[in-house]
Design an enzyme around this catalytic site. Structure first.
Site, PDB file in Angstrom:
ATOM      1  N   MET A  91     -12.185   4.658  -0.799  1.00 54.48           N
ATOM      2  CA  MET A  91     -12.819   4.932   0.487  1.00 54.48           C
ATOM      3  C   MET A  91     -13.496   6.293   0.364  1.00 54.48           C
ATOM      4  O   MET A  91     -13.106   7.277   0.996  1.00 54.48           O
ATOM      5  CB  MET A  91     -11.786   4.908   1.614  1.00 54.48           C
ATOM      6  CG  MET A  91     -11.307   3.515   1.951  1.00 54.48           C
ATOM      7  SD  MET A  91      -9.934   3.487   3.133  1.00 54.48           S
ATOM      8  CE  MET A  91      -8.554   3.433   1.967  1.00 54.48           C
ATOM      9  N   PHE A 104      -6.712   5.314   8.254  1.00 48.75           N
ATOM     10  CA  PHE A 104      -5.326   5.602   8.622  1.00 48.75           C
ATOM     11  C   PHE A 104      -4.483   4.326   8.568  1.00 48.75           C
ATOM     12  O   PHE A 104      -4.987   3.235   8.871  1.00 48.75           O
ATOM     13  CB  PHE A 104      -5.242   6.185  10.039  1.00 48.75           C
ATOM     14  CG  PHE A 104      -5.936   7.505  10.194  1.00 48.75           C
ATOM     15  CD1 PHE A 104      -5.292   8.689   9.874  1.00 48.75           C
ATOM     16  CD2 PHE A 104      -7.247   7.561  10.652  1.00 48.75           C
ATOM     17  CE1 PHE A 104      -5.944   9.907  10.017  1.00 48.75           C
ATOM     18  CE2 PHE A 104      -7.904   8.778  10.795  1.00 48.75           C
ATOM     19  CZ  PHE A 104      -7.246   9.961  10.468  1.00 48.75           C
ATOM     20  N   GLY A 129      -1.099   2.003   9.828  1.00 51.63           N
ATOM     21  CA  GLY A 129      -0.394   1.742  11.077  1.00 51.63           C
ATOM     22  C   GLY A 129      -1.254   1.352  12.253  1.00 51.63           C
ATOM     23  O   GLY A 129      -0.797   1.401  13.402  1.00 51.63           O
ATOM     24  N   HIS A 142      -1.322  -1.453  -4.282  1.00 51.30           N
ATOM     25  CA  HIS A 142      -2.585  -1.052  -3.670  1.00 51.30           C
ATOM     26  C   HIS A 142      -2.590   0.460  -3.463  1.00 51.30           C
ATOM     27  O   HIS A 142      -1.694   1.013  -2.830  1.00 51.30           O
ATOM     28  CB  HIS A 142      -2.764  -1.765  -2.326  1.00 51.30           C
ATOM     29  CG  HIS A 142      -4.105  -1.584  -1.706  1.00 51.30           C
ATOM     30  ND1 HIS A 142      -5.211  -2.320  -2.088  1.00 51.30           N
ATOM     31  CD2 HIS A 142      -4.528  -0.748  -0.726  1.00 51.30           C
ATOM     32  CE1 HIS A 142      -6.252  -1.954  -1.358  1.00 51.30           C
ATOM     33  NE2 HIS A 142      -5.875  -1.001  -0.530  1.00 51.30           N
ATOM     34  N   ASP A 174      -4.773   3.578  -1.988  1.00 50.56           N
ATOM     35  CA  ASP A 174      -5.880   3.957  -1.107  1.00 50.56           C
ATOM     36  C   ASP A 174      -6.350   5.374  -1.412  1.00 50.56           C
ATOM     37  O   ASP A 174      -5.600   6.336  -1.227  1.00 50.56           O
ATOM     38  CB  ASP A 174      -5.438   3.882   0.356  1.00 50.56           C
ATOM     39  CG  ASP A 174      -5.277   2.442   0.834  1.00 50.56           C
ATOM     40  OD1 ASP A 174      -6.234   1.668   0.680  1.00 50.56           O
ATOM     41  OD2 ASP A 174      -4.204   2.109   1.359  1.00 50.56           O
ATOM     42  N   ASP A 225      -6.669  -6.150   4.623  1.00 49.02           N
ATOM     43  CA  ASP A 225      -5.966  -4.876   4.708  1.00 49.02           C
ATOM     44  C   ASP A 225      -6.093  -4.330   6.124  1.00 49.02           C
ATOM     45  O   ASP A 225      -7.200  -4.120   6.616  1.00 49.02           O
ATOM     46  CB  ASP A 225      -6.578  -3.892   3.702  1.00 49.02           C
ATOM     47  CG  ASP A 225      -5.866  -2.550   3.667  1.00 49.02           C
ATOM     48  OD1 ASP A 225      -4.864  -2.365   4.386  1.00 49.02           O
ATOM     49  OD2 ASP A 225      -6.322  -1.669   2.911  1.00 49.02           O
ATOM     50  N   GLY A 226      -4.940  -4.122   6.767  1.00 48.54           N
ATOM     51  CA  GLY A 226      -4.931  -3.511   8.088  1.00 48.54           C
ATOM     52  C   GLY A 226      -4.146  -4.302   9.111  1.00 48.54           C
ATOM     53  O   GLY A 226      -4.536  -5.419   9.459  1.00 48.54           O
ATOM     54  N   HIS A 262      -8.433   1.201  -4.178  1.00 51.85           N
ATOM     55  CA  HIS A 262      -9.401   1.054  -3.089  1.00 51.85           C
ATOM     56  C   HIS A 262     -10.048   2.406  -2.820  1.00 51.85           C
ATOM     57  O   HIS A 262      -9.418   3.310  -2.265  1.00 51.85           O
ATOM     58  CB  HIS A 262      -8.657   0.527  -1.855  1.00 51.85           C
ATOM     59  CG  HIS A 262      -9.491   0.419  -0.629  1.00 51.85           C
ATOM     60  ND1 HIS A 262      -8.935   0.143   0.613  1.00 51.85           N
ATOM     61  CD2 HIS A 262     -10.827   0.526  -0.421  1.00 51.85           C
ATOM     62  CE1 HIS A 262      -9.900   0.095   1.517  1.00 51.85           C
ATOM     63  NE2 HIS A 262     -11.052   0.330   0.923  1.00 51.85           N
ATOM     64  N   MET A 320     -11.489  -5.490   5.726  1.00 51.12           N
ATOM     65  CA  MET A 320     -10.685  -4.554   6.509  1.00 51.12           C
ATOM     66  C   MET A 320     -10.457  -5.139   7.900  1.00 51.12           C
ATOM     67  O   MET A 320     -11.408  -5.461   8.611  1.00 51.12           O
ATOM     68  CB  MET A 320     -11.388  -3.202   6.626  1.00 51.12           C
ATOM     69  CG  MET A 320     -11.559  -2.447   5.319  1.00 51.12           C
ATOM     70  SD  MET A 320      -9.994  -2.054   4.493  1.00 51.12           S
ATOM     71  CE  MET A 320      -9.189  -1.027   5.731  1.00 51.12           C
ATOM     72  N   SER A 351       0.839  -1.191   0.000  1.00 53.30           N
ATOM     73  CA  SER A 351       0.000   0.000   0.000  1.00 53.30           C
ATOM     74  C   SER A 351       0.871   1.237   0.000  1.00 53.30           C
ATOM     75  O   SER A 351       1.637   1.473   0.950  1.00 53.30           O
ATOM     76  CB  SER A 351      -0.906   0.008   1.232  1.00 53.30           C
ATOM     77  OG  SER A 351      -1.558   1.248   1.355  1.00 53.30           O
ATOM     78  N   MET A 381      -8.923   8.277  -0.372  1.00 51.21           N
ATOM     79  CA  MET A 381      -9.759   8.721   0.742  1.00 51.21           C
ATOM     80  C   MET A 381     -10.256  10.138   0.485  1.00 51.21           C
ATOM     81  O   MET A 381      -9.523  10.966  -0.053  1.00 51.21           O
ATOM     82  CB  MET A 381      -8.966   8.683   2.049  1.00 51.21           C
ATOM     83  CG  MET A 381      -8.358   7.340   2.368  1.00 51.21           C
ATOM     84  SD  MET A 381      -7.446   7.392   3.934  1.00 51.21           S
ATOM     85  CE  MET A 381      -6.660   5.776   3.909  1.00 51.21           C
TER      86      MET A 381
END
Length: 223
Positions: A72, A147, A149, A37, A39, A179-180, A70, A141, A12, A41
């Site tokens: 979001m 976010f 981390g 990947h 992201d 993911d996560g 992805h 997820m 990511s 947002m």
């Protein structure tokens, strides 16, 4: 479809050096990544903002790997065409982002690319039971989106297993992605539960040796 013995690794870029996105994508490509990947947002659906289709288009020349975008964001449908034309190979969106997931999946596929659905931690597996005939990837997820981390949520392992059983019952070639909080310690847990694509940010881009980091996620010899 049974899970892959060795999972696909999708770094990511959210965790990469944002001033060097192109170089960072090229680096993981050369070191053995399977997908990239991205992201997206909007500061509305999730409490953070990243980038849009212009950046995806700018990054496309840096790698020929599969671009896994992805979204979001909310609403979704207005932005499918821009991201498809920017170079996405697959667009994933959240089942929670709107009432017409079936229509959105059809729209994504109309651009000749793959379509995926995403579930937040609080969304049950059964929420996607009526659209399994259209999805190419299901992303679970294992943190709350927004976010990088964050700490891995073990409560999602049973959901991954439920989805694996649902997918196997269809006989379709559907990938199950997670993911996560994916690290060398949590990767075996999600793989055993049925996942075959691992999205990872800090556990790759936070390491000095990207190849070693990705091999660790695969459970391979890291020497």
């Amino acid at each position: 479809m049974p899970a892959l013995t060795v999972p696909l690794i999708a770094p990511s870029i959210l965790s990469a050096d944002c001033a060097r996105f192109g170089e960072e994508i090229k680096a993981v490509d050369e070191q053995g990544a399977d997908w990239i990947h991205l992201d997206v947002m909007d500061g509305h659906f999730v409490p953070n903002m990243t980038f849009g289709p212009v950046i995806v288009k700018a990054l496309r020349p840096y790698s020929r790997l599969f671009f896994d975008v992805h979204l979001m964001i909310e609403p979704v449908d207005l932005f499918i065409e821009p991201f498809a034309k920017a170079g996405a190979d697959q667009i994933l969106f959240h089942i929670e982002a709107g009432p017409h997931a079936h229509r959105t999946l059809q729209t994504i596929k109309s651009f000749g690319i793959k379509a995926g659905i995403v579930l937040c931690p609080s969304t049950p597996a059964q929420a996607i039971s009526e659209i399994l005939d259209l999805v190419d990837t299901i992303l679970v997820m294992t943190v709350n989106p927004g976010f990088g981390g964050q700490q891995f949520l073990e409560s999602q392992l049973s959901k991954i297993n439920q989805i694996r059983n649902m997918v196997d019952a269809t006989g379709r070639d559907i990938r199950i992605s997670v993911d996560g909080g994916i690290t060398a310690k949590t990767a075996p847990l999600v793989i055993n539960a049925g996942a075959d694509v691992l999205v990872a940010g800090t556990s790759i881009y936070g390491q000095k040796d990207y190849r070693q980091a990705m091999n660790a996620l695969r459970g391979q010899d890291v020497k």
